[in-house]
Each structure stands twice: as structure tokens, then as C-alpha cells.
Design a protein around this motif. Structure first.
Motif, PDB file in Angstrom:
ATOM      1  N   GLU A  24       0.832  -1.203   0.000  1.00  0.00           N
ATOM      2  CA  GLU A  24       0.000   0.000   0.000  1.00  0.00           C
ATOM      3  C   GLU A  24       0.869   1.256   0.000  1.00  0.00           C
ATOM      4  O   GLU A  24       0.567   2.243  -0.675  1.00  0.00           O
ATOM      5  N   ARG A  25       1.967   1.216   0.740  1.00  0.00           N
ATOM      6  CA  ARG A  25       2.844   2.390   0.814  1.00  0.00           C
ATOM      7  C   ARG A  25       3.541   2.657  -0.513  1.00  0.00           C
ATOM      8  O   ARG A  25       3.723   3.813  -0.898  1.00  0.00           O
ATOM      9  N   SER A  26       3.931   1.613  -1.224  1.00  0.00           N
ATOM     10  CA  SER A  26       4.584   1.818  -2.519  1.00  0.00           C
ATOM     11  C   SER A  26       3.631   2.482  -3.503  1.00  0.00           C
ATOM     12  O   SER A  26       4.016   3.412  -4.232  1.00  0.00           O
ATOM     13  N   GLU A  27       2.373   2.034  -3.518  1.00  0.00           N
ATOM     14  CA  GLU A  27       1.391   2.657  -4.402  1.00  0.00           C
ATOM     15  C   GLU A  27       1.118   4.099  -3.989  1.00  0.00           C
ATOM     16  O   GLU A  27       1.016   4.996  -4.840  1.00  0.00           O
ATOM     17  N   ALA A  28       1.004   4.341  -2.682  1.00  0.00           N
ATOM     18  CA  ALA A  28       0.712   5.688  -2.196  1.00  0.00           C
ATOM     19  C   ALA A  28       1.840   6.657  -2.536  1.00  0.00           C
ATOM     20  O   ALA A  28       1.595   7.802  -2.948  1.00  0.00           O
ATOM     21  N   THR A  29       3.084   6.213  -2.379  1.00  0.00           N
ATOM     22  CA  THR A  29       4.221   7.075  -2.705  1.00  0.00           C
ATOM     23  C   THR A  29       4.257   7.382  -4.195  1.00  0.00           C
ATOM     24  O   THR A  29       4.496   8.527  -4.602  1.00  0.00           O
ATOM     25  N   ALA A  30       4.023   6.363  -5.019  1.00  0.00           N
ATOM     26  CA  ALA A  30       4.006   6.570  -6.468  1.00  0.00           C
ATOM     27  C   ALA A  30       2.894   7.542  -6.867  1.00  0.00           C
ATOM     28  O   ALA A  30       3.095   8.431  -7.705  1.00  0.00           O
ATOM     29  N   ARG A  31       1.731   7.396  -6.252  1.00  0.00           N
ATOM     30  CA  ARG A  31       0.606   8.287  -6.583  1.00  0.00           C
ATOM     31  C   ARG A  31       0.910   9.726  -6.147  1.00  0.00           C
ATOM     32  O   ARG A  31       0.650  10.678  -6.882  1.00  0.00           O
ATOM     33  N   LEU A  32       1.464   9.877  -4.964  1.00  0.00           N
ATOM     34  CA  LEU A  32       1.790  11.200  -4.439  1.00  0.00           C
ATOM     35  C   LEU A  32       2.781  11.927  -5.348  1.00  0.00           C
ATOM     36  O   LEU A  32       2.592  13.098  -5.703  1.00  0.00           O
ATOM     37  N   TYR A 133       6.650   5.202 -15.176  1.00  0.00           N
ATOM     38  CA  TYR A 133       7.198   4.402 -14.080  1.00  0.00           C
ATOM     39  C   TYR A 133       6.241   4.366 -12.897  1.00  0.00           C
ATOM     40  O   TYR A 133       5.939   3.298 -12.352  1.00  0.00           O
ATOM     41  N   TYR A 134       5.727   5.532 -12.508  1.00  0.00           N
ATOM     42  CA  TYR A 134       4.803   5.570 -11.378  1.00  0.00           C
ATOM     43  C   TYR A 134       3.493   4.857 -11.708  1.00  0.00           C
ATOM     44  O   TYR A 134       2.895   4.208 -10.840  1.00  0.00           O
ATOM     45  N   ALA A 135       3.044   4.976 -12.951  1.00  0.00           N
ATOM     46  CA  ALA A 135       1.825   4.265 -13.354  1.00  0.00           C
ATOM     47  C   ALA A 135       2.030   2.757 -13.268  1.00  0.00           C
ATOM     48  O   ALA A 135       1.121   2.015 -12.849  1.00  0.00           O
ATOM     49  N   TRP A 136       3.216   2.299 -13.642  1.00  0.00           N
ATOM     50  CA  TRP A 136       3.510   0.861 -13.558  1.00  0.00           C
ATOM     51  C   TRP A 136       3.512   0.390 -12.111  1.00  0.00           C
ATOM     52  O   TRP A 136       2.974  -0.671 -11.792  1.00  0.00           O
ATOM     53  N   ILE A 137       4.097   1.180 -11.214  1.00  0.00           N
ATOM     54  CA  ILE A 137       4.109   0.827  -9.796  1.00  0.00           C
ATOM     55  C   ILE A 137       2.680   0.735  -9.267  1.00  0.00           C
ATOM     56  O   ILE A 137       2.316  -0.213  -8.552  1.00  0.00           O
ATOM     57  N   LYS A 138       1.844   1.712  -9.607  1.00  0.00           N
ATOM     58  CA  LYS A 138       0.454   1.686  -9.156  1.00  0.00           C
ATOM     59  C   LYS A 138      -0.284   0.472  -9.699  1.00  0.00           C
ATOM     60  O   LYS A 138      -1.047  -0.175  -8.971  1.00  0.00           O
ATOM     61  N   ARG A 194      -6.722  13.850  -5.380  1.00  0.00           N
ATOM     62  CA  ARG A 194      -6.005  13.026  -6.361  1.00  0.00           C
ATOM     63  C   ARG A 194      -4.867  12.253  -5.708  1.00  0.00           C
ATOM     64  O   ARG A 194      -4.535  11.137  -6.134  1.00  0.00           O
ATOM     65  N   CYS A 195      -4.242  12.822  -4.676  1.00  0.00           N
ATOM     66  CA  CYS A 195      -3.165  12.114  -3.970  1.00  0.00           C
ATOM     67  C   CYS A 195      -3.675  10.851  -3.293  1.00  0.00           C
ATOM     68  O   CYS A 195      -2.907   9.909  -3.058  1.00  0.00           O
TER      69      CYS A 195
END
Length: 321
Positions: A24-32, A133-138, A194-195
């Protein structure tokens, strides 16, 4: 009737809990980072510096003067920071490996493939296209969450994974709200929504333009939005009740912290003025304290080898840290 509710080791329960948190934290950081990088074009230096300071505060980083792009790079590839994407994925993989017998093959393969590719290509991908990159992580985090929900029994293993995700999301939401509320210049609550990934959900549920008080109420109390604080705390209460019904040495009165029950009641039926001004910050403090109580409960009841629960959850002396 035979009890079909599988039991898990204390060490496995802790690994599942932290696997859920780190995913969850990896997705949240990528989204932020993705949201702020998307809005970076055309902003002033003052705005960029304010965003940098806010994100540093949210992820408990040392407040240093650096460009926003440098901060984004650190939160993407710095293995020494617990909120960086590479660190979160690595910790999620380690915990998945430790709890391999308790999760499905498809979930393990998804996390393993994600981690392997991240090690091989994350620097190249990040430099080529940060947004991709962030979209892939999410996408990979969401895929792991979906596989966990669709290929695992709703037994103790899934409950600990589910509770880890919920605790992490509540922590993210409260950190974000606290930082934004303490910033007197914060006006763009669309960015805040959005964050969290809740802008479109807000529009559908509230059906009004984004306003500060409405956005805060939505993030705290909307029971139809799966990332709201109230929804997640209700999910935690339900998961704990499920555990108490299927572990004979526990009962609901022992396992549900009073602070959790009070918080759910106050969010469900707030008094006039509780969602504004200093009262709102007090409510956020109460949310944080409740999460601390829950974390202490998990550590003392499920993750530590206690004699009273030796028949409920088989224990081992070594516990993952």
C-alpha cells in the motif's frame, strides 16, 4: 461443525501484515509523486518548494532545501528510506517470501515478478518517463491487491494482509490531511483528493465542486469510498471480530480497543463543528492515537509469543522484524 478457519504462525501473521502495509505504501508514494510531478509544469519556485516541504513532512524526511525532482528521485530509488518505492517493494517481497505458504501462488508470482523487474530496470524507466514508471508501480500494487482478494480464502492470512493495507491507508490519509491543514496557503483540494485517488469518487458521491470542508468530510466519513478513514476503521473492526470468533482464546470485548469504537462513533455521528478548525486537528490526533492502539494490539496479541494464545496461534520464538 468443523472449524475451517485456518490458523497462522505469529511470524507469518506479522509478515502478512507488513506485506500489506508495504504494498500500500509503494502505491501511495508513487501516486503522491505522480500527482505533483504532473502539476509541476507552470508552477512557481515557491509552490515547488512548498510541495517539497509538505512531502518531506508526510514521509518523515529531514527538511532540506532541494529541487522537487531530486526529492522524487530519492523517494523512488533510495533504499535507506522506508517510504521510498524501491524500499517498499523490497520489504513487501521479503515478507511475501517469509509468508509464502500462506499466500496464493499467483500473488507470490506477481510480487516476485514486480520486484525482479524493478531491480533490473527501475533506473532506466524512471529516467525515461517518470509518469510511466509511477503508473507501472500503481498497476503492479493494484494487481497484487486484486490477486490477494480473489485467490485467497478469507481466513486469518487474508485478514492480516487486509488489516495491514487498511492501517497503512489510514496513516497516509491522516498524514496528508494534517500537513495540508497546517498549510495556510493550501487551496487546491483537488490535488489532495487526487493524492488519495479519490477525485472521481468525490465527484460521483458529492456531486458538487471540490471545496475544502466537503473534501475533508469525504476523506474522513464517506462510507462508500474504500479509502476513507471511517470505511477503513469499520473494515478493521470487522476483521478483528472475525478473528475473535475463530480464535477460542479471544472474544470481542477483549480484542476491540475502546478507542476504535469511540472513533467510529464520532466519525459516524459528529457533533457540530467537529470537522472544522482546531476540532478537526483534534480528531486527526484521535485517529492517530487509535492507529497506535491497534498497532500495539497486533504486536502484543498476534505477533508476540504469548502463553495465553499458545493454543490459538502456534508460536515460534523468532519473529520477523
Amino acid at each position: 461443525m468443523k472449524n475451517r478457519f485456518n490458523i497462522v504462525l505469529a511470524r507469518t501473521a506479522e509478515s502478512l501484515f507488513w506485506m500489506g502495509r508495504y504494498l500500500e505504501r509503494s502505491e501511495a508514494t508513487a501516486r503522491l509523486l505522480d500527482v505533483h510531478l504532473h502539476d509541476l509544469i507552470g508552477t512557481t519556485t515557491t509552490q515547488q518548494k512548498r510541495w517539497t516541504n509538505e512531502i518531506q513532512a508526510m514521509v518523515a524526511m529531514e527538511q532540506i532545501d532541494e529541487p522537487f525532482e531530486a526529492l522524487a528521485m530519492r523517494l523512488s530509488i533510495d533504499r535507506d528510506h522506508p517510504s521510498s518505492i524501491i524500499c517498499c517493494m523490497e520489504k513487501a517481497w521479503e515478507n511475501a517470501k517469509s509468508a509464502r505458504d500462506a499466500i496464493s501462488l499467483e500473488l507470490w508470482e506477481s510480487i516476485n515478478v514486480t520486484y525482479s523487474r524493478l531491480l533490473r530496470t527501475f533506473i532506466t524507466d524512471l529516467g525515461h518517463s517518470p509518469h510511466a514508471y509511477y503508473a507501472w508501480i500503481k498497476d503492479r500494487s493494484a494487481a497484487a491487491r486484486g490477486l490477494g482478494d480473489t485467490t485467497m480464502n478469507r481466513d486469518q492470512a487474508w485478514l492480516f494482509l487486509h488489516m495491514g493495507r487498511a492501517i497503512e491507508q489510514i496513516d497516509l490519509t491522516t498524514r496528508l490531511l494534517r500537513v495540508k491543514l497546517l498549510d495556510p496557503n493550501e487551496e487546491d483540494w483537488v490535488v489532495v483528493l487526487r493524492c488519495i485517488g479519490g477525485h472521481e469518487a468525490y465527484i460521483r458521491a458529492v456531486q458538487r465542486p471540490v471545496e475544502k470542508e466537503l473534501a475533508i468530510t469525504f476523506l474522513l466519513r464517506e462510507t462508500l469510498f474504500p479509502k476513507s478513514v471511517l470505511y477503513l476503521n469499520l473494515q478493521l473492526e470487522s476483521a478483528l471480530l472475525s478473528l475473535s470468533r475463530n480464535i477460542r482464546d479471544l472474544n470481542a470485548s477483549d480484542i476491540i480497543p475502546p478507542s476504535l469504537a469511540r472513533l467510529i462513533a464520532r466519525l459516524s455521528y459528529p457533533r457540530v463543528g467537529e470537522m472544522t478548525g482546531s476540532s478537526l486537528l483534534e480528531r486527526i490526533d484521535e485517529i492517530t492515537e487509535t492507529q497506535s492502539d491497534l498497532f500495539n494490539l497486533f504486536n502484543s496479541t498476534f505477533f508476540s509469543p504469548l502463553r495465553d494464545l499458545s493454543k490459538a496461534i502456534p508460536q515460534r520464538s523468532e519473529v520477523w522484524i
